[in-house]
Write a protein that holds these residues in place. Structure first.
Motif, PDB file in Angstrom:
ATOM      1  N   ARG A   1      -8.069  -0.028   3.993  1.00 21.81           N
ATOM      2  CA  ARG A   1      -6.937   0.172   3.092  1.00 21.81           C
ATOM      3  C   ARG A   1      -7.208   1.255   2.050  1.00 21.81           C
ATOM      4  O   ARG A   1      -6.297   1.951   1.607  1.00 21.81           O
TER       5      ARG A   1
ATOM      6  N   ASP B   1       0.800  -1.226   0.000  1.00 21.44           N
ATOM      7  CA  ASP B   1       0.000   0.000   0.000  1.00 21.44           C
ATOM      8  C   ASP B   1       0.832   1.274   0.000  1.00 21.44           C
ATOM      9  O   ASP B   1       0.542   2.222  -0.733  1.00 21.44           O
ATOM     10  N   GLU B   2       1.879   1.314   0.830  1.00 21.71           N
ATOM     11  CA  GLU B   2       2.647   2.564   0.914  1.00 21.71           C
ATOM     12  C   GLU B   2       3.353   2.884  -0.396  1.00 21.71           C
ATOM     13  O   GLU B   2       3.570   4.055  -0.728  1.00 21.71           O
TER      14      GLU B   2
ATOM     15  N   GLU C   1       0.319   3.915  -3.176  1.00 19.43           N
ATOM     16  CA  GLU C   1      -0.424   5.166  -3.032  1.00 19.43           C
ATOM     17  C   GLU C   1       0.056   6.267  -3.980  1.00 19.43           C
ATOM     18  O   GLU C   1      -0.762   6.863  -4.695  1.00 19.43           O
TER      19      GLU C   1
ATOM     20  N   TYR D   1     -12.209   0.246  -6.286  1.00 18.71           N
ATOM     21  CA  TYR D   1     -11.349  -0.661  -5.511  1.00 18.71           C
ATOM     22  C   TYR D   1     -12.137  -1.945  -5.327  1.00 18.71           C
ATOM     23  O   TYR D   1     -13.293  -1.930  -4.892  1.00 18.71           O
TER      24      TYR D   1
ATOM     25  N   LEU E   1      -0.916   5.657  -7.699  1.00 23.85           N
ATOM     26  CA  LEU E   1      -2.328   5.722  -8.065  1.00 23.85           C
ATOM     27  C   LEU E   1      -2.710   7.067  -8.670  1.00 23.85           C
ATOM     28  O   LEU E   1      -3.769   7.187  -9.304  1.00 23.85           O
TER      29      LEU E   1
ATOM     30  N   PRO F   1      -6.971   6.014   2.740  1.00 25.96           N
ATOM     31  CA  PRO F   1      -6.046   7.087   2.361  1.00 25.96           C
ATOM     32  C   PRO F   1      -5.855   7.248   0.853  1.00 25.96           C
ATOM     33  O   PRO F   1      -5.122   8.145   0.417  1.00 25.96           O
ATOM     34  N   LEU F   2      -6.496   6.400   0.071  1.00 24.64           N
ATOM     35  CA  LEU F   2      -6.303   6.403  -1.377  1.00 24.64           C
ATOM     36  C   LEU F   2      -7.305   7.337  -2.050  1.00 24.64           C
ATOM     37  O   LEU F   2      -8.298   7.759  -1.433  1.00 24.64           O
TER      38      LEU F   2
END
Length: 357
Positions: A175, A135-136, A139, A150, A142, A178-179
């Motif tokens: 998850r 994920d980190e 991000e 998603y 994206l 924050p996206l």
């Protein structure tokens, strides 16, 4: 194999009415053995606007058939070598890995345009999808995407493991928080019937559109679109003790009449039906005797009147008496595998091509 396209349409409408969001048409596995191209055109005619295939080549076929209107996405993603063509044909990749997302980012920089994509976040399957540890890194990448949704895939909805389904929804929500904002695509066929809390904004009911029971231990609320028939090509009269088929695995316990059907494992009627499957003539059962061979199967018609089973008569392999579920349970598999195999092996005919019901 006779496929009723109107039944597929009715199934899709029923599923679409259950959700307040979008119902996607999942047509992988050649429309679960029912014919991807014909089924997709039938679904488009009643308003389906989002289609998912498994493979890129199938997405190309769909785009050629369905025209420029619907969104078409590839569940397995699009390879780097095919990304240029995918963009040219307006085919949307499902991003299943960090490496895939990096390719998308590079394409976006080259074209100075964000790339439409569905982002698959794995929450339990450990099959495809971005892992939580990605994920980190994902991000910032994206920003190169126009995120369509998603998505995640339920691991045990078939088993009515609602607790795990809820945990998966919670993980997806956490998850994605924050996206960049985008809809959620969550429920598969099973999830659709386990409550709206599991749906998300886009449901993806594949098997249930094609009449496969969404929940293994419940009555099937969907229509079976396919009827599969096999012709009798010969009738034989056996004496007591006469064997049938390869390796002589069955012997007549007394004088018997058997019918030889023009269907076998080359047509998807699996060898595991040997000595345990059955077919139906005019509502009456006839058990499979001996080994199912590549193109032929023997059934015992001793209990049937001669008018019911004769050369040229048709035996029901799947239909009003023999369900998809029964076919699958007889050979110890799921309905998907059983019907896809028969769909690949049997010549298909389509009825209600112009239906819009």
């Amino acid at each position: 194999m006779l496929v009723d396209l109107a039944a597929i349409q009715r199934n899709f409408r029923k599923l679409a009415q259950i959700t307040s969001g979008t119902c996607a048409a999942i047509v992988k596995g050649d429309g679960y053995g029912h014919g991807m191209r014909e089924a997709s055109r039938a679904l488009q005619s009643i308003g389906a606007e989002l289609f998912f295939s498994a493979r890129f080549e199938d997405a190309l076929t769909l785009r050629a058939d369905l025209g420029a209107g619907p969104r078409i996405a590839v569940l397995d993603g699009v390879s780097p070598a095919d990304m240029v063509e995918a963009r040219a044909r307006d085919i949307i990749p499902v991003v299943n890995s960090l490496e895939h997302l990096q390719v998308i980012s590079a394409v976006a920089k080259q074209t100075a345009q964000r790339v439409p994509a569905f982002i698959h976040l794995d929450t339990a399957m450990n099959r495809l999808g971005l892992a939580s540890e990605d994920d980190e890194y994902a991000e910032p990448l994206l920003a190169s995407c126009r995120v369509q949704a998603y998505m995640t895939h339920f691991a045990s909805a078939d088993d009515v493991d609602i607790d795990l389904c809820r945990r998966q929804v919670s993980r997806l929500t956490e998850r994605a928080q924050p996206l960049p904002r985008a809809p959620f695509s969550i429920a598969n066929s099973c999830g659709v019937f386990l409550g709206s809390e599991l749906h998300g904004d886009i449901i993806r009911p594949g098997k249930s559109t094609f009449g496969i029971s969404p929940l293994a231990d419940a009555d099937n609320p969907m229509e079976q679109p396919a009827t599969i028939l096999a012709p009798v090509v010969q009738i034989r009269t056996l004496k007591k003790g006469d064997p049938v088929g390869y390796s002589c695995t069955w012997h007549a316990p007394e004088p018997r009449r058997i019918a030889i059907l023009a269907i076998g494992y080359a047509n998807g009627f699996m060898r595991d039906n040997s000595n345990k499957g059955s077919v139906v003539f005019c509502g009456q059962r006839a058990p499979v005797v001996g080994r199912v061979s590549m193109d032929l199967t023997a059934v015992d018609i001793s209990a049937l009147p001669e008018t019911g089973a004769h050369v040229g008569a048709a035996a029901e392999i799947v239909g009003s008496t023999i369900t998809y579920r029964e076919v699958a349970e007889t050979i110890g598999t799921n309905e998907h595998e059983a019907i896809i195999a028969l769909g690949r092996g049997c010549k298909r005919f389509f009825v209600n091509r112009g239906a819009n019901v």
